[in-house]
Scaffold this motif. Structure first.
Motif: not given
Length: 404
Positions: A52-54, A45-48, A1-9, A80-81
């Motif tokens: 390293p965590m991703l 609610v929190l930033l992505p 299934m392809a996700l919407d490109p605009a879907l947030p992290v 992100y870092s």
């Protein structure tokens, strides 16, 4: 299934977590975080999480291509870092070089260390390039304070331990939001242990304040709130003894408000704001705590943050209008306040005002803006916006050293 490109992290993480058949509690446990932290990440609610965590999340979810989580193959790592300050290694060496046992050589003079410490805190308050300025002051200060606290001929061990804890608190401010998260935890925990050994309630309260900050920034809200409640119980019997202890109690109470706000608990957040404000409003007009920005102005500063975390943008901006920027004495805290106000405008989609506030924040305290995750996120949003926003975003990206 392809996700919407605009879907947030966050939603992408939730999708692949559910596809992998892992509960939120299970994945959070694998990551060494709380389920509430993961819930807030997934909800946006929190930033992505940082890179390293991703990467760890992708590994646990069986995701081979990190872009499936980010939705943006070209996403810059700097978003992100945290970037390492050029002098981070020398500060780290000073921290790690503390004596393991009894220190040798001549005993450092405590009055001399007190002057160094006062100069370092004054520098931190008054400089927009505070990290660069502190990088020169911290290594000799931390080294001298650590030796004094463990020297057999120390003339006042309690005072030496309290000063060492304060030097470590200052080091946490320097190290925060850089690439070496372990250093932040090392100095935060060592500061509290040293402060507790001193028995000085002011030193203990301040070190608790810094460790709570580390807990909350890493999403460990339960630990943050537990330590907050412990600190309030410690301070409650003595908070009427002097303005410094009253200020310390209020500072911790403001922490409680922000932690509840981050967790989405509006009623508890505003109740703690009211309790803290009643105490901080009674402080002397010229009182300002260098480590915590504890002052009469603290009510407005923290109320803006609480309202932003609760997505109450009108309330945030009303509090901001009550506090002239010039009344925020500490330059880095003034820069941080401008960033919080920008966050409120960002929630309203007011990109022009976001760019204005961030531009001022960079002018006031460039190193506060440069090492701010929220600033980078807002700059990225500007770059992804319309033509005029893109111009402002690229200019700000250049100013904070972020790839546009």
């Amino acid at each position: 299934m392809a996700l919407d490109p605009a879907l947030p992290v966050g939603r992408r993480i939730q999708y692949y977590r559910e596809r992998a058949g892992k509960s939120r509690a299970v994945l959070a446990g694998l990551l060494g975080r709380s389920p509430s932290w993961l819930k807030q990440v997934e909800a946006g609610v929190l930033l992505p999480p940082r890179l390293p965590m991703l990467t760890r999340i992708a590994q646990h979810l069986g995701v081979d291509d990190l872009s499936l989580l980010t939705g943006d193959v070209s996403m810059p790592r700097a978003l992100y870092s945290g970037m390492d300050h050029a002098a981070l290694a020398s500060v780290r060496r000073a921290v790690d070089g503390a004596p393991l046992g009894t220190a040798g050589g001549p005993a450092p003079r405590l009055d001399h260390i007190a002057v160094q410490l006062a100069d370092a805190w004054r520098t931190r308050m008054t400089r927009g390039d505070h990290r660069t300025a502190l990088a020169e002051l911290l290594p000799p200060l931390v080294s001298a304070a650590s030796v004094a606290a463990s020297h057999p001929e120390c003339t006042d061990r309690r005072r030496a331990e309290a000063m060492y804890a304060s030097a470590l608190n200052l080091t946490q401010m320097y190290a925060a939001f850089q690439g070496d998260g372990n250093l932040v935890w090392r100095v935060a925990e060592r500061a509290l242990a040293t402060a507790r050994a001193s028995g000085d309630p002011q030193a203990i309260a301040t070190s608790c304040w810094f460790l709570v900050e580390a807990f909350r920034k890493s999403g460990q809200w339960e630990s943050a709130q537990t330590l907050t409640e412990d600190a309030l119980r410690l301070l409650n019997p003595v908070r009427t003894e002097n303005p410094e202890l009253a200020c310390a109690w209020a500072d911790i109470a403001y922490h409680a408000a922000i932690t509840h706000a981050v967790a989405g608990e509006a009623g508890d957040a505003w109740r703690w704001i009211d309790r803290a404000k009643a105490v901080s409003d009674a402080l002397p007009a010229d009182h300002w705590s260098a480590p915590t920005s504890g002052s009469r102005q603290a009510a407005a500063l923290h109320s803006v943050t609480v309202a932003v975390e609760l997505r109450q943008t009108g309330t945030a901006l009303r509090w901001a209008r009550r506090l002239p920027e010039a009344d925020v004495i500490a330059v880095p805290r003034r820069g941080r306040h401008l960033i919080e106000v920008a966050r409120a405008h960002a929630l309203r989609g007011e990109s022009e005002k976001v760019a204005e506030r961030l531009t001022t924040a960079v002018e006031v305290a460039p190193e506060t803006a440069r090492w701010s995750e929220e600033t980078r996120a807002m700059v990225r949003a500007l770059i992804d916006g319309g033509p005029s926003d893109q111009v402002a975003g690229r200019r700000l990206a250049d100013a904070i050293g972020m790839a546009a």
